[in-house]
Design an enzyme around this catalytic site. Structure first.
Site, PDB file in Angstrom:
ATOM      1  N   THR A 180       0.857  -1.196   0.000  1.00  0.00           N
ATOM      2  CA  THR A 180       0.000   0.000   0.000  1.00  0.00           C
ATOM      3  C   THR A 180       0.895   1.249   0.000  1.00  0.00           C
ATOM      4  O   THR A 180       2.004   1.232   0.545  1.00  0.00           O
ATOM      5  CB  THR A 180      -0.941   0.022   1.219  1.00  0.00           C
ATOM      6  OG1 THR A 180      -0.157   0.187   2.426  1.00  0.00           O
ATOM      7  CG2 THR A 180      -1.766  -1.243   1.324  1.00  0.00           C
ATOM      8  N   GLY A 181       0.401   2.315  -0.637  1.00  0.00           N
ATOM      9  CA  GLY A 181       1.155   3.578  -0.674  1.00  0.00           C
ATOM     10  C   GLY A 181       2.464   3.429  -1.432  1.00  0.00           C
ATOM     11  O   GLY A 181       3.522   3.833  -0.954  1.00  0.00           O
ATOM     12  N   ALA A 182       2.364   2.885  -2.670  1.00  0.00           N
ATOM     13  CA  ALA A 182       3.593   2.574  -3.422  1.00  0.00           C
ATOM     14  C   ALA A 182       3.919   3.620  -4.485  1.00  0.00           C
ATOM     15  O   ALA A 182       4.840   3.419  -5.278  1.00  0.00           O
ATOM     16  CB  ALA A 182       3.465   1.195  -4.060  1.00  0.00           C
ATOM     17  N   GLY A 206       8.149   7.559  -2.226  1.00  0.00           N
ATOM     18  CA  GLY A 206       8.776   7.327  -0.925  1.00  0.00           C
ATOM     19  C   GLY A 206       9.150   5.868  -0.671  1.00  0.00           C
ATOM     20  O   GLY A 206       9.592   5.144  -1.566  1.00  0.00           O
ATOM     21  N   GLY A 249       7.317   3.233   0.053  1.00  0.00           N
ATOM     22  CA  GLY A 249       6.497   2.211  -0.624  1.00  0.00           C
ATOM     23  C   GLY A 249       6.971   1.951  -2.040  1.00  0.00           C
ATOM     24  O   GLY A 249       7.004   0.792  -2.498  1.00  0.00           O
ATOM     25  N   TYR A 283      -0.036  11.001  15.230  1.00  0.00           N
ATOM     26  CA  TYR A 283       0.853  10.112  14.467  1.00  0.00           C
ATOM     27  C   TYR A 283       1.490   9.082  15.405  1.00  0.00           C
ATOM     28  O   TYR A 283       1.499   7.884  15.117  1.00  0.00           O
ATOM     29  CB  TYR A 283       1.924  10.949  13.758  1.00  0.00           C
ATOM     30  CG  TYR A 283       2.863  10.148  12.889  1.00  0.00           C
ATOM     31  CD1 TYR A 283       2.476   9.756  11.599  1.00  0.00           C
ATOM     32  CD2 TYR A 283       4.128   9.790  13.330  1.00  0.00           C
ATOM     33  CE1 TYR A 283       3.340   9.024  10.789  1.00  0.00           C
ATOM     34  CE2 TYR A 283       4.990   9.055  12.534  1.00  0.00           C
ATOM     35  CZ  TYR A 283       4.597   8.666  11.263  1.00  0.00           C
ATOM     36  OH  TYR A 283       5.452   7.947  10.469  1.00  0.00           O
TER      37      TYR A 283
HETATM   38  P1  NAP Z   1       5.335   9.561   1.581  1.00  0.00           P
HETATM   39  O1  NAP Z   1       6.562   9.773   0.775  1.00  0.00           O
HETATM   40  O2  NAP Z   1       4.522  10.734   1.994  1.00  0.00           O
HETATM   41  O3  NAP Z   1       4.399   8.502   0.802  1.00  0.00           O
HETATM   42  C1  NAP Z   1       3.190   8.099   1.358  1.00  0.00           C
HETATM   43  C2  NAP Z   1       2.540   7.056   0.488  1.00  0.00           C
HETATM   44  O4  NAP Z   1       1.308   6.654   1.125  1.00  0.00           O
HETATM   45  C3  NAP Z   1       2.159   7.568  -0.889  1.00  0.00           C
HETATM   46  O5  NAP Z   1       2.299   6.525  -1.832  1.00  0.00           O
HETATM   47  C4  NAP Z   1       0.682   7.932  -0.719  1.00  0.00           C
HETATM   48  O6  NAP Z   1      -0.084   7.850  -1.925  1.00  0.00           O
HETATM   49  C5  NAP Z   1       0.232   6.831   0.205  1.00  0.00           C
HETATM   50  N1  NAP Z   1      -0.999   7.147   0.914  1.00  0.00           N
HETATM   51  C6  NAP Z   1      -1.223   8.171   1.781  1.00  0.00           C
HETATM   52  N2  NAP Z   1      -2.498   8.126   2.217  1.00  0.00           N
HETATM   53  C7  NAP Z   1      -3.070   7.057   1.631  1.00  0.00           C
HETATM   54  C8  NAP Z   1      -4.360   6.476   1.670  1.00  0.00           C
HETATM   55  N3  NAP Z   1      -5.342   6.984   2.445  1.00  0.00           N
HETATM   56  N4  NAP Z   1      -4.610   5.380   0.919  1.00  0.00           N
HETATM   57  C9  NAP Z   1      -3.643   4.843   0.134  1.00  0.00           C
HETATM   58  N5  NAP Z   1      -2.398   5.340   0.038  1.00  0.00           N
HETATM   59  C10 NAP Z   1      -2.121   6.442   0.787  1.00  0.00           C
HETATM   60  O7  NAP Z   1       5.665   8.796   2.946  1.00  0.00           O
HETATM   61  P2  NAP Z   1       6.877   7.822   3.333  1.00  0.00           P
HETATM   62  O8  NAP Z   1       7.865   8.623   4.058  1.00  0.00           O
HETATM   63  O9  NAP Z   1       7.274   7.005   2.172  1.00  0.00           O
HETATM   64  O10 NAP Z   1       6.128   6.916   4.417  1.00  0.00           O
HETATM   65  C11 NAP Z   1       5.775   5.560   4.178  1.00  0.00           C
HETATM   66  C12 NAP Z   1       5.493   4.896   5.516  1.00  0.00           C
HETATM   67  O11 NAP Z   1       6.677   4.982   6.331  1.00  0.00           O
HETATM   68  C13 NAP Z   1       4.385   5.557   6.319  1.00  0.00           C
HETATM   69  O12 NAP Z   1       3.620   4.592   6.987  1.00  0.00           O
HETATM   70  C14 NAP Z   1       5.136   6.406   7.318  1.00  0.00           C
HETATM   71  O13 NAP Z   1       4.390   6.661   8.484  1.00  0.00           O
HETATM   72  C15 NAP Z   1       6.338   5.517   7.594  1.00  0.00           C
HETATM   73  N6  NAP Z   1       7.450   6.250   8.164  1.00  0.00           N
HETATM   74  C16 NAP Z   1       8.114   7.194   7.446  1.00  0.00           C
HETATM   75  C17 NAP Z   1       9.162   7.888   8.035  1.00  0.00           C
HETATM   76  C18 NAP Z   1       9.947   8.938   7.304  1.00  0.00           C
HETATM   77  O14 NAP Z   1      10.822   9.560   7.959  1.00  0.00           O
HETATM   78  N7  NAP Z   1       9.715   9.179   6.028  1.00  0.00           N
HETATM   79  C19 NAP Z   1       9.521   7.612   9.359  1.00  0.00           C
HETATM   80  C20 NAP Z   1       8.817   6.647  10.053  1.00  0.00           C
HETATM   81  C21 NAP Z   1       7.799   5.959   9.446  1.00  0.00           C
HETATM   82  P3  NAP Z   1      -0.416   9.135  -2.860  1.00  0.00           P
HETATM   83  O15 NAP Z   1       0.832   9.388  -3.638  1.00  0.00           O
HETATM   84  O16 NAP Z   1      -1.520   8.715  -3.720  1.00  0.00           O
HETATM   85  O17 NAP Z   1      -0.756  10.275  -1.957  1.00  0.00           O
END
Ligand code: NAP
Length: 240
Positions: free
Chosen positions: A8-10, A13, A15, A149
Site C-alpha cells: 500500500t502507498g507505493a 517514498g 512504498g 501520528y
Molecule cells: P510519503 O513519501 O509521503 O508517501 C506516502 C505514500 O502513502 C504515498 O504513496 C501515498 O499515496 C500513500 N498514501 C497516503 N495516504 C493514503 C491512503 N489513504 N490510501 C492509500 N495510500 C495512501 O511517505 P513515506 O515517508 O514514504 O512513508 C511511508 C510509511 O513509512 C508511512 O507509513 C510512514 O508513516 C512511515 N514512516 C516514514 C518515516 C519517514 O521519515 N519518512 C519515518 C517513520 C515511518 P499518494 O501518492 O496517492 O498520496
C-alpha cells in the site's frame, strides 16, 4: 516460486522503493495509492517490463473499508501484505481538528484492520502468509506535536504483536519495520532544510535513512524464517 505481494502507498517514498526491491526478487505485485495513480501506473509498467513480473496498480484509499474491499475484489488473495501507506500531521494536539485526527488514525492504523479483514482469510486458507507493517520510532517513544501520528504508530506496534499471536497457528507471521527519519516527501513537506540538518546532528549515523535501506530490510523480513513473528524491528541510524 514467485509470491504475490500487496504494497500500500507505493506511488512514492518508502512504498515505491519496497515495490522496486520486491520486483527485483521477481515477486508479482499489487500496488495501490490514493492520489498519484499516474505515477503508480508508470512504475507498474516499468517494473513489469524490467523484471518480467505481473504488476497491477490500483487507486485505493486504505482508510476507507469499502475501498479496501474493492481492492480485494479486484486483486484477489496475496501471499504478503506490506502495510506502508501513511500520513503525518505536525501541530499541537489541541489545535488539531477531529477530521485530521480521523484521517491520521484511519490511514495509519485502521487501514491495517481493513487489509487484514479482507486479505488474511485467503492466507488462512493457504496456511501461510506474511504481514509487514511500516511503523515509526514515534510509536515507541512519542513525539511532541505529532501525538496523533505517535498514537497511530503505537497502535501499529501493538496490533503487530497481538495479530502475530492470533495468526501464528495459521502459519502467518506479522512483523513491523519501525523507521527513524527517512528521506522522503513526508519529512521534506513538514520540515525545513535547517530543521532536517538539526535532526541529522542528533542521529549517530549523521544522516537520514534512505528509502532503499528500509526497502531492503522489508524484503529481508519477508524472507526471514516464519518463526520470527511479532517483532518490531527498528531502522534509525542508532538514533533512539
Ligand atoms: P510519503 O513519501 O509521503 O508517501 C506516502 C505514500 O502513502 C504515498 O504513496 C501515498 O499515496 C500513500 N498514501 C497516503 N495516504 C493514503 C491512503 N489513504 N490510501 C492509500 N495510500 C495512501 O511517505 P513515506 O515517508 O514514504 O512513508 C511511508 C510509511 O513509512 C508511512 O507509513 C510512514 O508513516 C512511515 N514512516 C516514514 C518515516 C519517514 O521519515 N519518512 C519515518 C517513520 C515511518 P499518494 O501518492 O496517492 O498520496
Amino acid at each position: 516460486m514467485s509470491r504475490k505481494v500487496l504494497i500500500t502507498g507505493a506511488s512514492r517514498g518508502i512504498g515505491r522503493e519496497i515495490a522496486i526491491s520486491f520486483a527485483g526478487n521477481k515477486d508479482n505485485l499489487v500496488l495501490c495509492c490514493k492520489n498519484n495513480i499516474d505515477d503508480l501506473k508508470a512504475l507498474a509498467v516499468e517494473l513489469s517490463e524490467k523484471y518480467g513480473i505481473m504488476c497491477e496498480a490500483y487507486v485505493c484509499d486504505v482508510s476507507d473499508p469499502d475501498s479496501v474491499k474493492e481492492l480485494y475484489d479486484k486483486a484477489g488473495d496475496v501471499d504478503v501484505i506490506v502495510n506502508n501507506a501513511g500520513v503525518a500531521h505536525i501541530g499541537l494536539l489541541t489545535d488539531m481538528d477531529v477530521t485530521d485526527w480521523k484521517s491520521i488514525t484511519g490511514t495509519n492504523l485502521d487501514s491495517l484492520f481493513y487489509t487484514s479483514k479482507f486479505f488474511v482469510p485467503g492466507m488462512i486458507r493457504a496456511g501461510s502468509g506474511r504481514i509487514i507493517n511500516i511503523s515509526s520510532v514515534w510509536g515507541a517513544v512519542g513525539a511532541s506535536c505529532e501525538v496523533a501520528y505517535s498514537a497511530s504508530k503505537g497502535g501499529v506496534n501493538a496490533l503487530t504483536r497481538a495479530l502475530a499471536k492470533e495468526l501464528a497457528p495459521s502459519g502467518i507471521s506479522v512483523n513491523a519495520v519501525s523507521c527513524g527519519v527517512i528521506d522522503t516527501d513526508m519529512n521534506r513537506k513538514h520540515l525545513s532544510d535547517e530543521e532536517l540538518e538539526e535532526l541529522c546532528e542528533e542521529i549517530p549515523m549523521g544522516r537520514m535513512g534512505e528509502a532503499e535501506e528500509v526497502a531492503s530490510l522489508v524484503l529481508m523480513v519477508s524472507q526471514a524464517p516464519i518463526y520470527m513473528t511479532g517483532q518490531v524491528i527498528t531502522i534509525d541510524g542508532g538514533w533512539l
